[in-house]
Design a protein around this motif. Structure first.
Motif, PDB file in Angstrom:
ATOM      1  N   GLU A  42       0.841  -1.183   0.000  1.00 24.79           N
ATOM      2  CA  GLU A  42       0.000   0.000   0.000  1.00 24.79           C
ATOM      3  C   GLU A  42       0.880   1.237   0.000  1.00 24.79           C
ATOM      4  O   GLU A  42       2.102   1.138   0.084  1.00 24.79           O
ATOM      5  N   HIS A 213      -0.061  -1.887  -6.690  1.00 22.31           N
ATOM      6  CA  HIS A 213      -0.911  -2.201  -5.554  1.00 22.31           C
ATOM      7  C   HIS A 213      -2.076  -3.066  -6.019  1.00 22.31           C
ATOM      8  O   HIS A 213      -2.911  -3.460  -5.236  1.00 22.31           O
ATOM      9  N   LEU A 215      -3.641  -6.294  -7.097  1.00 20.40           N
ATOM     10  CA  LEU A 215      -3.360  -7.727  -7.039  1.00 20.40           C
ATOM     11  C   LEU A 215      -3.844  -8.459  -8.282  1.00 20.40           C
ATOM     12  O   LEU A 215      -3.356  -9.536  -8.607  1.00 20.40           O
ATOM     13  N   LEU A 254      -4.999  -8.519   2.864  1.00 22.22           N
ATOM     14  CA  LEU A 254      -5.058  -7.913   1.528  1.00 22.22           C
ATOM     15  C   LEU A 254      -6.002  -8.690   0.628  1.00 22.22           C
ATOM     16  O   LEU A 254      -6.848  -8.124  -0.047  1.00 22.22           O
ATOM     17  N   SER A 257      -9.634  -8.335   1.571  1.00 22.26           N
ATOM     18  CA  SER A 257     -10.190  -6.987   1.429  1.00 22.26           C
ATOM     19  C   SER A 257     -10.737  -6.737   0.030  1.00 22.26           C
ATOM     20  O   SER A 257     -11.480  -5.803  -0.186  1.00 22.26           O
ATOM     21  N   LEU A 258     -10.284  -7.558  -0.912  1.00 19.95           N
ATOM     22  CA  LEU A 258     -10.570  -7.253  -2.305  1.00 19.95           C
ATOM     23  C   LEU A 258     -11.944  -7.713  -2.730  1.00 19.95           C
ATOM     24  O   LEU A 258     -12.274  -8.885  -2.594  1.00 19.95           O
ATOM     25  N   ASP A 270     -13.838  -8.243   4.105  1.00 23.24           N
ATOM     26  CA  ASP A 270     -13.240  -8.486   5.408  1.00 23.24           C
ATOM     27  C   ASP A 270     -11.955  -7.662   5.481  1.00 23.24           C
ATOM     28  O   ASP A 270     -10.883  -8.152   5.168  1.00 23.24           O
ATOM     29  N   PRO A 271     -12.082  -6.383   5.828  1.00 25.19           N
ATOM     30  CA  PRO A 271     -10.919  -5.509   5.725  1.00 25.19           C
ATOM     31  C   PRO A 271      -9.920  -5.701   6.857  1.00 25.19           C
ATOM     32  O   PRO A 271     -10.203  -6.386   7.838  1.00 25.19           O
ATOM     33  N   ILE A 272      -8.750  -5.081   6.695  1.00 26.82           N
ATOM     34  CA  ILE A 272      -7.773  -5.020   7.784  1.00 26.82           C
ATOM     35  C   ILE A 272      -8.143  -3.800   8.617  1.00 26.82           C
ATOM     36  O   ILE A 272      -8.280  -2.713   8.066  1.00 26.82           O
TER      37      ILE A 272
ATOM     38  N   ASP B 187      -6.268   3.121  -0.289  1.00 28.84           N
ATOM     39  CA  ASP B 187      -5.552   1.856  -0.374  1.00 28.84           C
ATOM     40  C   ASP B 187      -6.510   0.678  -0.183  1.00 28.84           C
ATOM     41  O   ASP B 187      -7.564   0.829   0.425  1.00 28.84           O
ATOM     42  N   VAL B 188      -6.098  -0.478  -0.697  1.00 32.27           N
ATOM     43  CA  VAL B 188      -6.975  -1.644  -0.700  1.00 32.27           C
ATOM     44  C   VAL B 188      -7.592  -1.947   0.670  1.00 32.27           C
ATOM     45  O   VAL B 188      -8.794  -2.140   0.791  1.00 32.27           O
ATOM     46  N   SER B 189      -6.760  -1.972   1.713  1.00 30.52           N
ATOM     47  CA  SER B 189      -7.289  -2.399   3.005  1.00 30.52           C
ATOM     48  C   SER B 189      -8.256  -1.345   3.562  1.00 30.52           C
ATOM     49  O   SER B 189      -9.205  -1.665   4.261  1.00 30.52           O
ATOM     50  N   GLN B 191      -9.991   0.778   1.565  1.00 35.73           N
ATOM     51  CA  GLN B 191     -11.116   0.757   0.643  1.00 35.73           C
ATOM     52  C   GLN B 191     -12.209  -0.200   1.126  1.00 35.73           C
ATOM     53  O   GLN B 191     -13.390   0.123   1.125  1.00 35.73           O
ATOM     54  N   ALA B 192     -11.783  -1.379   1.588  1.00 38.86           N
ATOM     55  CA  ALA B 192     -12.759  -2.363   2.067  1.00 38.86           C
ATOM     56  C   ALA B 192     -13.494  -1.841   3.302  1.00 38.86           C
ATOM     57  O   ALA B 192     -14.698  -2.057   3.445  1.00 38.86           O
ATOM     58  N   GLN B 193     -12.779  -1.129   4.171  1.00 37.12           N
ATOM     59  CA  GLN B 193     -13.444  -0.559   5.355  1.00 37.12           C
ATOM     60  C   GLN B 193     -14.534   0.418   4.935  1.00 37.12           C
ATOM     61  O   GLN B 193     -15.637   0.412   5.482  1.00 37.12           O
ATOM     62  N   ASN B 196     -17.597  -1.271   3.320  1.00 38.09           N
ATOM     63  CA  ASN B 196     -18.455  -1.844   4.361  1.00 38.09           C
ATOM     64  C   ASN B 196     -19.259  -0.771   5.080  1.00 38.09           C
ATOM     65  O   ASN B 196     -20.444  -0.958   5.363  1.00 38.09           O
ATOM     66  N   PRO B 262      -7.680 -11.307  -9.132  1.00 36.15           N
ATOM     67  CA  PRO B 262      -6.544 -11.700  -8.283  1.00 36.15           C
ATOM     68  C   PRO B 262      -6.494 -13.209  -8.098  1.00 36.15           C
ATOM     69  O   PRO B 262      -6.692 -13.725  -7.002  1.00 36.15           O
TER      70      PRO B 262
END
Lengths: 349, 352
Positions: A42, A213, A215, A254, A257-258, A270-272, B187-189, B191-193, B196, B262
């Motif tokens: 990231e 970034h 994937l 990662l 999250s996608l 399911d994010p970080i 950023d990807v992580s 973005q998901a937050q 949601n 992916p």
């Protein structure tokens, strides 16, 4: 075993008003000719600083760099500028994210390409010109002879990126560093550019370091992958290792999250939790510890106190994580089963 | 299905091209040309297309942030097309917008408390319990620490700033939100937050969304229905699953095939439809079908006759003279991962 490009224990830090930024902290990876390694991470993970260091593009006054970057027989770290200038363009070349700001707006693209060629070769103008048009033709620019007389603003984004690729390939380099080469482009154009890069790699046998970034792009192009977080490589392996047998909680995060095009919308992402760390005052232990939901499975608070080493868990597959193999197996299956990357994980290891 | 809460019919937005000292009108950039979409209560409509297709302009024209050149906009059955700026003010409580760039869409000199509370000021309303309580309440709801009420935007990360933008949009409890690329700068992580969060507050507040985005995976994830735009025109509309499993317009098919998944094995198997050429200029669009210059199915008829949107299956409309065949296994098995990928590789073989 020494590969064509071998980066070993690379450390890069800058001094800023707020303190020392440890942008890259002990990064090692390598790539052979004809191969592609993707460096994924990231913003702020140190991936672009790594690529700039390989090219020797860091500011010498403010940047402290240690470790080793070997390109064939040459050591980049500590090389004098004159030697770097010989290597850049000739043996290694870079493709940047934004082709509009990387091309000079006052000169025709033909002139800029001819210059790139004449820096390294003793060619007269007309020969250089012929070779330029040939190269533009090769990267799929229609009507190349006419296009060579145009200025960057007269070309579309995809065409400009093709010009950048032509410029990078001009002196037939052995290594290309592509820093987010398709991020500024639309998906249909991205597909064309990736297709072009792959074809040219097959033809010239170039080693490619792909910084991205995305994937999806990684899955499509890379042979090996290094996942970076907080200036360190936290997981490294073949593309199949990373996507089907990921072992490190950040990589799990990662992947889960996608959103995926081939998933139904019902699955919740399911994010970080949290956000990436500041590179000033990094945590003492594992850099991912503040966002990791699995640290309680490691005994004795090791994650807070000790920096995990890059351990090889299978041939060519290394991770930085204190979790035991059994825990990783159990938690990884659990994490990725409830989200998107389910089935492939169970595939033979 | 209930009556649509927002219905847009034949929306047009032209930007005039002028020439010379007298600013003679010599032509138009037809940024949006005949777009019709509707969104029902609690529904999410995705509006997708590549840069320059007019999706952002369409989104702004729907909210009358740009004055539409033609067409009709109805909100809860009421025609709002001709309303003046002043007449629009009360309606702004019902229709809000979330912007793409969380760095430029927040005033750096205002505290986030002021930013999120600004809609109350503009509307001249005081919520029960006071503005500060309402703002802190919504901050907590979107995952911000209410104690950060007095901080400035520069003290927040990109993801947190986008949460501020979302809080500002929902603080008046609107019914419709137009979100223009709400996650593409993240950023990807993160973005998901945010994805949601958008889904959660939709459920909680009963919102309808129009999500404008170029990331097809995000759009598929978040949308109930998806509308695809190309050069100012709507080319296909369908439920999200129909569109992704059974794209019927050649452009949609090519667009979907270009998105990398992916998953290295899926990537190895699949064939891409590579579109050649560049997007034509919207000031001088091709005759007939606007996509014909890059279309792999184009025939003579496409140059002369403009294809109209027609319904090929329930809720699935396509503007094409020669739509893609329906995939024979009409009931795809969405639970097998390779379903969509196989569809794509079954597509006709194209000149490379």
């Amino acid at each position: 075993m020494s590969r064509f490009l071998e980066v070993e224990d690379l450390k890069v830090s800058f001094t800023t008003e707020d303190g020392v930024v440890q942008a890259v902290d002990g990064v090692s990876f390598g790539v052979d000719k004809g191969e592609t390694i993707a460096i994924v991470g990231e913003s702020g993970s140190g991936k672009s600083v790594t690529s700039a260091s390989i090219m020797g593009l860091h500011n010498r006054r403010t940047t402290k760099i240690s470790g080793s970057i070997r390109l064939g027989d040459d050591e980049i770290v500590g090389s004098p500028d004159s030697r770097l200038r010989e290597l850049r363009g000739k043996r290694m070349a870079m493709i940047f994210q934004d082709p509009l700001s990387s091309l000079h707006p006052f000169f025709t693209i033909g002139k800029q390409l001819v210059e790139a060629l004449q820096v390294h070769n003793d060619l007269n103008k007309s020969d250089a010109r012929t070779k330029t048009v040939e190269m533009l033709d090769k990267v799929g620019i229609p009507n190349a002879a006419k296009r060579a007389g145009e200025y960057p603003h007269q070309l579309s984004g995809g065409m400009r990126q093709r010009v950048m690729i032509a410029m990078a390939l001009m002196n037939d380099p052995d290594l290309i560093i592509a820093d987010e080469p398709t991020t500024a482009l639309d998906v249909t154009v991205q597909a064309l550019i990736i297709d072009l890069l792959k074809t040219l790699q097959r033809e010239f046998g170039t080693a490619i370091v792909l910084i991205t970034h995305d994937l999806g792009v990684v899955a499509e192009t890379a042979d090996t992958v290094a996942v970076m977080y907080g200036g360190r490589v936290v997981e490294r392996g073949t593309v199949r290792d990373i996507f089907y047998r990921p072992q490190m909680p950040y990589t799990w995060g990662l992947l889960s999250s996608l959103p995926r095009l081939d998933d139904l919308r019902t699955a919740r992402l399911d994010p970080i939790p949290g956000s990436p760390p500041s590179l000033i005052n990094l945590p003492v232990g594992c850099v991912f510890r503040p966002r990791c939901q699995y640290h309680q499975f490691v005994d004795g608070g090791l994650c807070d106190t000790a920096r995990p080493p890059l351990d090889e868990v299978a041939k060519g597959h290394s991770i930085r994580c204190h979790l035991s193999a059994n825990e990783r197996e159990r938690l990884g299956t659990e994490r990725l089963n409830v989200t998107t990357v389910t089935s492939p994980l169970k595939e033979g290891a | 299905m209930s009556d649509p809460i927002l219905r847009v019919t034949d929306l047009q937005k032209y930007f005039p091209i002028t020439k010379g000292l007298l600013r003679r009108h010599v032509g138009d950039v037809k940024a949006v040309d005949g777009v019709s979409v509707e969104v029902s209560e609690r529904e999410t409509l995705g509006l997708v297309g590549e840069s320059g297709c007019g999706k952002s302009t369409a989104g702004r024209a729907m909210l009358k942030l740009l004055e539409p050149t033609g067409g009709r906009i109805e909100f809860e059955g009421r025609d709002i097309t001709g309303l003046s700026r002043r007449q629009m003010v009360p309606l702004r409580r019902e229709i809000q917008m979330i912007f793409q760039d969380p760095y430029n869409s927040l005033n750096p000199r205002h505290t986030v408390g002021t930013i999120i509370g600004a809609p109350f000021d503009v509307q001249g309303v005081t919520p029960p319990g006071g503005v500060k309580a309402a703002v802190q309440n919504i901050m907590e709801r979107v995952g911000l620490n209410p104690e950060h009420y007095n901080r400035y935007p520069n003290e927040f990360s990109g993801g947190q700033r986008q949460r501020v933008g979302i809080a500002r949009a929902v603080v008046l409890r609107p019914k419709v939100i137009v979100a223009d690329e709400p996650v593409s700068a993240l950023d990807v992580s993160i973005q998901a937050q945010v994805v949601n969060l958008l889904e959660d507050i939709q459920d909680e507040f009963g919102l309808s969304y129009i999500v404008i985005a170029h990331d097809l995976s995000v759009v598929r994830h978040i949308s109930d229905r998806v509308a695809v735009m190309y050069l100012g025109h709507l080319v296909e509309t369908a439920s999200a699953d129909d569109l992704y499993l059974q794209p019927r317009h050649p452009y949609t098919t090519a667009l979907l095939s270009a998105v990398p998944t992916p998953d290295p094995d899926v990537e190895k198997r699949r064939a891409r439809i590579l579109l050649q050429g560049d997007l034509p200029s919207p000031s001088n669009p091709p005759s007939g079908c606007v996509f014909r210059t890059r279309c792999f199915k184009a025939q003579d008829r496409c140059a002369t006759e403009v294809p109209v949107l027609r319904e090929l299956a329930t809720g699935h409309t396509v503007a094409c003279h020669f739509p893609m065949e329906e995939v024979s296994a009409a009931v795809p098995t969405p639970h097998t991962r390779s379903a969509a990928a196989t569809d794509v590789s079954d597509s006709p073989h194209l000149p490379h």
